[in-house]
Design a protein around this motif. Sequence first.
Motif, PDB file in Angstrom:
ATOM      1  N   ARG A  78       0.832  -1.208   0.000  1.00  0.00           N
ATOM      2  CA  ARG A  78       0.000   0.000   0.000  1.00  0.00           C
ATOM      3  C   ARG A  78       0.868   1.261   0.000  1.00  0.00           C
ATOM      4  O   ARG A  78       0.545   2.256  -0.675  1.00  0.00           O
ATOM      5  CB  ARG A  78      -0.940  -0.023   1.201  1.00  0.00           C
ATOM      6  N   ALA A  79       1.972   1.231   0.740  1.00  0.00           N
ATOM      7  CA  ALA A  79       2.865   2.391   0.762  1.00  0.00           C
ATOM      8  C   ALA A  79       3.461   2.655  -0.610  1.00  0.00           C
ATOM      9  O   ALA A  79       3.569   3.812  -1.052  1.00  0.00           O
ATOM     10  CB  ALA A  79       3.971   2.177   1.791  1.00  0.00           C
ATOM     11  N   LEU A  80       3.837   1.607  -1.297  1.00  0.00           N
ATOM     12  CA  LEU A  80       4.406   1.775  -2.636  1.00  0.00           C
ATOM     13  C   LEU A  80       3.357   2.257  -3.624  1.00  0.00           C
ATOM     14  O   LEU A  80       3.638   3.067  -4.510  1.00  0.00           O
ATOM     15  CB  LEU A  80       5.017   0.450  -3.103  1.00  0.00           C
ATOM     16  N   ALA A  81       2.131   1.758  -3.474  1.00  0.00           N
ATOM     17  CA  ALA A  81       1.050   2.185  -4.365  1.00  0.00           C
ATOM     18  C   ALA A  81       0.719   3.656  -4.157  1.00  0.00           C
ATOM     19  O   ALA A  81       0.365   4.368  -5.107  1.00  0.00           O
ATOM     20  CB  ALA A  81      -0.189   1.331  -4.126  1.00  0.00           C
ATOM     21  N   ASP A  82       0.846   4.134  -2.917  1.00  0.00           N
ATOM     22  CA  ASP A  82       0.555   5.535  -2.612  1.00  0.00           C
ATOM     23  C   ASP A  82       1.652   6.484  -3.075  1.00  0.00           C
ATOM     24  O   ASP A  82       1.428   7.695  -3.157  1.00  0.00           O
ATOM     25  CB  ASP A  82       0.351   5.715  -1.104  1.00  0.00           C
ATOM     26  N   ASP A  83       2.824   5.938  -3.349  1.00  0.00           N
ATOM     27  CA  ASP A  83       3.956   6.758  -3.780  1.00  0.00           C
ATOM     28  C   ASP A  83       3.927   6.865  -5.299  1.00  0.00           C
ATOM     29  O   ASP A  83       4.589   6.118  -6.013  1.00  0.00           O
ATOM     30  CB  ASP A  83       5.274   6.129  -3.309  1.00  0.00           C
ATOM     31  N   GLY A  84       3.176   7.785  -5.779  1.00  0.00           N
ATOM     32  CA  GLY A  84       2.999   7.908  -7.222  1.00  0.00           C
ATOM     33  C   GLY A  84       4.284   8.178  -7.968  1.00  0.00           C
ATOM     34  O   GLY A  84       4.435   7.800  -9.128  1.00  0.00           O
ATOM     35  N   ALA A  85       5.243   8.838  -7.325  1.00  0.00           N
ATOM     36  CA  ALA A  85       6.511   9.157  -7.992  1.00  0.00           C
ATOM     37  C   ALA A  85       7.446   7.966  -8.050  1.00  0.00           C
ATOM     38  O   ALA A  85       8.466   8.001  -8.742  1.00  0.00           O
ATOM     39  CB  ALA A  85       7.200  10.319  -7.272  1.00  0.00           C
TER      40      ALA A  85
END
Length: 334
Positions: free
Chosen positions: A115-122
């Motif tokens: 989820r953290a990686l998915a939230d990191d759009g950059a």
Amino acid sequence: MNTLESNHDRDDRAAGVLLGAACGDALGVPYEFAARLSEEEVPAMVGGGLGPYAPGEYSDDTQMAVCIAESLRDHDDPRSGPALEQTARAFLTWRRDGATDIGAQTARVLGDTERALADDGAGETGAAEAMTRLSARMFGAGERSAGNGSLMRTAPLALAHLDDRHQLAETVRVYSLLTHGDPLAAQACVLWCEAIRQAVVDGSDEGPRSGLDLLESHDRDTWAGHLAEAEDSPPRAFAPNGFVVRALQAAWSAIAHTPVEAGDRNRYAAPVWAAVRAGDDTDTVAAIAGALVGARWGRSAVPEEYLAAVHGWPGYQADGLAKLAGEIVRRHGG
């Protein structure tokens, strides 16, 4: 013994680490969280369990160990950013595509990382960095963070540091912290991986006591006490064994209470059977014990019927696991 024979023996013991863990895992699979076997019953690779698994199929213990082993094969420095990132990404791929079973603590950390990686759009957040941070956050929040999930998978790290026990200890801590923020988990991994390293190098049977000096001084007496308890009590005394301390105690008790000699036909199998008979998290305890027993006695001590049957994600069989172990040793100059 000449140099050629010595190198052959060490290569055999190195292969025994991954094969010993995988075969122990597959032997324990059918009995996980089921009725404990009696002392007269002999575990068999009949499959089933929580998967359900095919006969001889290993579970999450070895699946996650393979993720680490492949990274060690591919990178010169196990603690480098690329090596840790490959391992973390492999854990996430395994969770999506290969996990036949997964512990609650590990599932939580990997899910939070996704989820953290998915939230990191950059796309600037590394998986290893996020995983370690989220694991530490769980521990800092007082959540249970000392399960056996890092101890079950870190055995391959010993093969990358056969000639440097202090570097091994530091590497083990980093890999444990990916998913287990509690220092107890890392301490258990340090003790067990050092026991494996020493067994591969010279066939030592000293076990986890050989790594006590690698711990902080204030932790040594506590762990010496845990090991003494394991040496004094039978494996079944340490069930339930989802807690990392009790998992290590169950595995060490199984080995310590099953003395074997070099000529014993069941020098690999007997201690691993004892680990399965401990009950509860049988595949994990047997995988932990199997890695150390395999390191002591080598691939040549593992019964041929086990080697013929063992297999699992992402497609390894016995020869592939042995080859992977050899590639790690050669890459890291062992």
